[in-house]
Design a protein around this motif. Structure first.
Motif, mmCIF file in Angstrom:
data_model
loop_
_atom_site.group_PDB
_atom_site.id
_atom_site.type_symbol
_atom_site.label_atom_id
_atom_site.label_comp_id
_atom_site.label_asym_id
_atom_site.label_seq_id
_atom_site.Cartn_x
_atom_site.Cartn_y
_atom_site.Cartn_z
ATOM 1 N N VAL A 1 0.846 -1.202 0.000
ATOM 2 C CA VAL A 1 0.000 0.000 0.000
ATOM 3 C C VAL A 1 0.878 1.248 0.000
ATOM 4 N N MET A 2 1.983 1.202 0.746
ATOM 5 C CA MET A 2 2.937 2.310 0.766
ATOM 6 C C MET A 2 3.474 2.586 -0.635
ATOM 7 N N MET B 1 -0.187 12.386 -0.596
ATOM 8 C CA MET B 1 0.195 11.040 -1.005
ATOM 9 C C MET B 1 1.597 10.697 -0.510
ATOM 10 N N ALA C 1 0.841 4.320 -2.647
ATOM 11 C CA ALA C 1 0.681 5.720 -2.230
ATOM 12 C C ALA C 1 1.760 6.592 -2.855
ATOM 13 N N LEU D 1 1.424 10.055 3.204
ATOM 14 C CA LEU D 1 0.884 8.714 3.443
ATOM 15 C C LEU D 1 1.954 7.662 3.200
ATOM 16 N N TYR D 2 2.724 7.854 2.141
ATOM 17 C CA TYR D 2 3.861 6.965 1.883
ATOM 18 C C TYR D 2 4.809 6.941 3.084
ATOM 19 N N CYS E 1 8.583 6.592 -5.302
ATOM 20 C CA CYS E 1 7.982 7.817 -4.760
ATOM 21 C C CYS E 1 8.748 9.054 -5.225
#
Length: 259
Positions: free
Chosen positions: A57-58, A83, A61, A86-87, A119
């Motif tokens: 999920v990370m 986002m 994100a 959240l990561y 990311c």
């Protein structure tokens, strides 16, 4: 089912040294996110949620920062930063849940690095696409998208240069590199490295810092009613990424990390 308190969690999920890791802990983690993550941990440690699921999920994100930044104006900049936050939160939580449950995984470690690469790249590519003005109704200027992608490539290469030190040492039967080995053997190079570290300009190409910068750029561009500062930001970050890629490579070769 009993939810452990923050006081019960802290000594287990935050063992000595976790917040002090020079290259493994982001300033935002030390400043605030590790405290937030503790409050999230207590709701997850007694569930069936696994550390690897949190890592996946990370990763998602972090990747969603790019499409979030395509939303025009300040809302898109804020959404992209959220986002990334959240990561960062899940980057703390997955390891903490793993320590509490004693569920360790090589796949989790691997995906954690993939997510870090993704990311940073997503934020810089998203910035480039914002600067290209996809939804402006006029001609799309792909030069800015190219520069954003170039910055993303540089950010990935910087991380890869560090990670490949471990690969090279492992393939030659050497133990993991010690922190002292990262100091360049040349006094001139060591001075340059300390100067760059003090200025910290290289951090601007990291996803967290870049996402916060994008909010500032979006605000001033909203006042001006154009994309001048967003485009200037893309050009500056691309230049920083390319310069830092070269300097970081030279720093590694000039140190004892490959000895």
């Amino acid at each position: 089912m009993h939810k452990p308190s923050v006081a019960e969690l802290r000594p287990v999920v935050h063992p000595a040294g976790v917040k002090d890791r020079r290259s493994g802990e982001h300033w935002a983690g030390r400043l605030y996110m590790r405290e937030i993550s503790l409050r999230v941990d207590r709701h997850l440690v007694n569930t069936r949620v696994t550390p690897n699921q949190l890592t996946y999920v990370m990763t998602l994100a972090g990747a969603l920062a790019a499409p979030a930044l395509l939303v025009p104006g300040i809302p898109g900049a804020v959404l992209g930063a959220l986002m990334v936050q959240l990561y960062l939160l899940l980057d703390c939580v997955d390891g903490e849940v793993a320590r509490w449950k004693k569920q360790y995984s090589m796949a989790g470690v691997y995906m954690d690095r993939v997510a870090a690469y993704l990311c940073d790249a997503a934020v810089l590519v998203g910035l480039g696409l914002r600067a290209a003005d996809l939804w402006g109704g006029g001609r799309i200027d792909w030069l800015w998208a190219f520069l954003g992608t170039l910055a993303a490539l540089g950010a990935i290469l910087i991380k890869a240069e560090s990670d490949l030190v471990g690969v090279a040492r492992h393939q030659n039967g050497l133990p993991p590199v010690q922190e002292a080995a990262s100091v360049p053997r040349s006094s001139g190079m060591a001075l340059a490295r300390r100067a760059a570290s003090a200025l910290k300009f290289h951090r601007l190409v990291l996803g967290i810092e870049a996402s916060l910068l994008i909010i500032v750029l979006a605000v001033v561009d909203t006042v001006r009613d154009d994309l001048f500062f967003t485009r200037l930001g893309v050009a500056v970050l691309a230049a920083i990424a390319l310069l830092q890629t070269l300097l970081h490579l030279v720093s590694i070769l000039a140190s004892s990390r490959l000895k």
